[in-house]
Write a protein that holds these residues in place. Structure first.
Motif, PDB file in Angstrom:
ATOM      1  N   ALA A   5       0.825  -1.205   0.000  1.00  0.00           N
ATOM      2  CA  ALA A   5       0.000   0.000   0.000  1.00  0.00           C
ATOM      3  C   ALA A   5       0.866   1.264   0.000  1.00  0.00           C
ATOM      4  CB  ALA A   5      -0.926  -0.015   1.217  1.00  0.00           C
ATOM      5  N   LEU A   6       1.929   1.269   0.794  1.00  0.00           N
ATOM      6  CA  LEU A   6       2.815   2.430   0.831  1.00  0.00           C
ATOM      7  C   LEU A   6       3.510   2.644  -0.512  1.00  0.00           C
ATOM      8  CD1 LEU A   6       4.430   1.951   4.364  1.00  0.00           C
ATOM      9  CD2 LEU A   6       2.767   3.695   3.689  1.00  0.00           C
ATOM     10  N   SER A   7       3.917   1.566  -1.165  1.00  0.00           N
ATOM     11  CA  SER A   7       4.582   1.677  -2.468  1.00  0.00           C
ATOM     12  C   SER A   7       3.644   2.257  -3.517  1.00  0.00           C
ATOM     13  CB  SER A   7       5.091   0.307  -2.915  1.00  0.00           C
ATOM     14  OG  SER A   7       6.086  -0.171  -2.046  1.00  0.00           O
ATOM     15  N   VAL A   8       2.393   1.839  -3.480  1.00  0.00           N
ATOM     16  CA  VAL A   8       1.411   2.371  -4.430  1.00  0.00           C
ATOM     17  C   VAL A   8       1.216   3.870  -4.212  1.00  0.00           C
ATOM     18  CG1 VAL A   8      -1.025   2.324  -5.104  1.00  0.00           C
ATOM     19  CG2 VAL A   8       0.209   0.184  -4.754  1.00  0.00           C
ATOM     20  N   LEU A   9       1.102   4.280  -2.953  1.00  0.00           N
ATOM     21  CA  LEU A   9       0.959   5.706  -2.659  1.00  0.00           C
ATOM     22  C   LEU A   9       2.185   6.489  -3.111  1.00  0.00           C
ATOM     23  CD1 LEU A   9      -0.668   5.555   0.897  1.00  0.00           C
ATOM     24  CD2 LEU A   9      -1.773   6.211  -1.251  1.00  0.00           C
ATOM     25  N   GLY A  10       3.374   5.940  -2.872  1.00  0.00           N
ATOM     26  CA  GLY A  10       4.593   6.597  -3.322  1.00  0.00           C
ATOM     27  C   GLY A  10       4.647   6.733  -4.832  1.00  0.00           C
ATOM     28  N   PHE A  11       4.214   5.695  -5.537  1.00  0.00           N
ATOM     29  CA  PHE A  11       4.159   5.723  -6.996  1.00  0.00           C
ATOM     30  C   PHE A  11       3.257   6.869  -7.473  1.00  0.00           C
ATOM     31  CE2 PHE A  11       2.031   4.476 -10.934  1.00  0.00           C
ATOM     32  CZ  PHE A  11       3.100   4.126 -11.751  1.00  0.00           C
ATOM     33  N   LEU A  12       2.120   7.033  -6.818  1.00  0.00           N
ATOM     34  CA  LEU A  12       1.193   8.088  -7.214  1.00  0.00           C
ATOM     35  C   LEU A  12       1.784   9.476  -6.979  1.00  0.00           C
ATOM     36  CD1 LEU A  12      -2.171   6.590  -5.892  1.00  0.00           C
ATOM     37  CD2 LEU A  12      -1.338   6.647  -8.251  1.00  0.00           C
TER      38      LEU A  12
END
Length: 413
Positions: free
Chosen positions: A381-388
């Protein structure tokens, strides 16, 4: 755009070192000591938790305390020390580092250990920022980017040598022994810096107001947030790797240093690949790093119960994480403008927010009874937010960059 041009290093004055290689090695030794103390705590988390009589999720807050020390120390010390002679500032930072680690080894309670780890983290970001600027000033034009990379390599090598060795030492001779070794490494760094690093004046034009201008730039904040959130995914897993290997994977404690070695090798490999990718595209590398990190964390969640089959996955986690970290550093130093000292230090503050965030959220899901695999899903979840956030930064960059400038710098964007 080359890395050196990207960092504007070729415009810096040259400070002559009698033995350039030894001077850079002295600076890298500090990175080795810092990397060892930062990550060995994760390998020894079960032993440390038992030693201060707390649960493993509560013990994970010790890691967060160090990370928060970095977050506080990086901007404050960069702000206060911008005008100070750089070698003298490095010496002071390393003295504080050694004292903080000695206090960690001597701590007899959870509260005392939390305070000691916070204190040990304070010099972290400022050290890397000052050491990187000093390494660049010692190198000849055209070689300054490589000099900075050599300093950062100490952190990567720590994860290959220092962390596995420190974990083994702590498992066999008590967790305090690892912090005593780090204290000795700090003293050795101090001696090497005094022996081989030349005296170098601070930035006479630096001022608190100038350094603080970095915080008025939207791209600085977007880059910091991308690191603080996106890199937290790796720490959600790394913090609890020891109990995951033993409790989920069914392996003995002797396997933990092997997994830490795999983490370290991935970091070294990823750091090298990141430099090549940066010459192709900074934003492309950031997108690949954050998306790839998320995918490998899914793989780790699937592979963790399989024991040794998870070993190559942890290699990939830190390899892709290192691609993200190096390119975040390049991007941040580019967008910080004249606030180079603060920009160089704040990347480490951002990454240690990620450390604290990943450790904290991972501990929450474990304490909630979801098991030691759950932090991997938190990491996704954190990686997805960082990607965004990286995507948003790229969109803002393109909207604010004239087409002619985009054509000139397209290789880096």
């Amino acid at each position: 755009m080359t890395t050196a041009d990207h960092l504007d290093l070729d415009d810096a004055p040259v400070v002559r070192a009698r033995h350039f290689g030894l001077a850079v090695a002295a600076l890298a030794m500090g990175g080795f000591a810092i990397g060892t103390t930062e990550f060995v705590t994760m390998g020894l988390l079960p032993q440390i938790s038992r030693g201060v009589d707390v649960s493993i999720p509560t013990g994970g807050h010790v890691i967060s305390a160090y990370a928060l020390g970095v977050v506080v120390g990086a901007p404050v010390l960069a702000f206060l020390g911008a005008r100070l002679p750089r070698r003298a500032l490095l010496v002071a930072l390393m003295v504080a580092f050694a004292v903080g680690n000695a206090a960690s080894a001597l701590a007899t309670s959870y509260a005392a250990l939390m305070a000691a780890r916070f204190a040990a983290g304070l010099p972290h970001g400022a050290y890397f920022g000052v050491a990187s600027l000093l390494a660049a000033s010692m190198a000849t034009p055209g070689r300054r980017g490589r000099a900075v990379a050599a300093v950062m390599l100490g952190l990567s090598v720590a994860n290959v040598v220092g962390v596995p060795a420190g974990t083994w030492l702590g498992q066999n001779f008590g967790w305090r022994s690892a912090f005593w070794v780090v204290t000795v490494l700090g003293v050795v760094t101090l001696a090497l810096v005094l022996a081989f690093v030349p005296s170098c004046p601070g930035d006479g034009q630096a001022s608190g107001r100038r350094e603080l201008t970095a915080f008025a730039l939207p791209q600085v904040w977007l880059t910091l947030v991308a690191g603080a959130i996106g890199f937290g995914g790796m720490f959600a897993v790394y913090t609890y790797i020891a109990p995951t290997v033993t409790e989920v994977g069914g392996l003995g404690e002797s396997a933990v240093p092997v997994f830490l070695l795999s983490f370290g090798l991935g970091m070294v490999a990823g750091t090298w690949v990141a430099g090549v990718m940066a010459d192709w595209s900074i934003f492309g590398s950031l997108l690949i790093g954050s998306a790839g990190l998320g995918l490998t964390l899914v793989l780790f969640w699937l592979a963790a119960p399989a024991g040794w089959l998870a070993l190559p996955v942890v290699f990939l986690i830190t390899a892709l994480g290192s691609v993200l970290v190096v390119n975040l550093q390049l991007r941040l130093m580019d967008v910080a403008g004249d606030a180079q000292a603060l920009g160089a230090a704040m990347n480490h503050a951002s990454l240690n927010v990620a450390n604290a965030l990943g450790a904290w959220l991972g501990g929450l899901v474990i304490a909630a009874g979801l098991g030691y695999r759950a932090p991997a899903l938190v990491g996704v979840a954190l990686s997805v937010l960082g990607f965004l956030v990286v995507v948003l930064s790229a969109v803002v960059h393109r909207r604010n960059t004239p087409s002619t400038q985009s054509a000139r710098t397209g290789a880096s964007v």
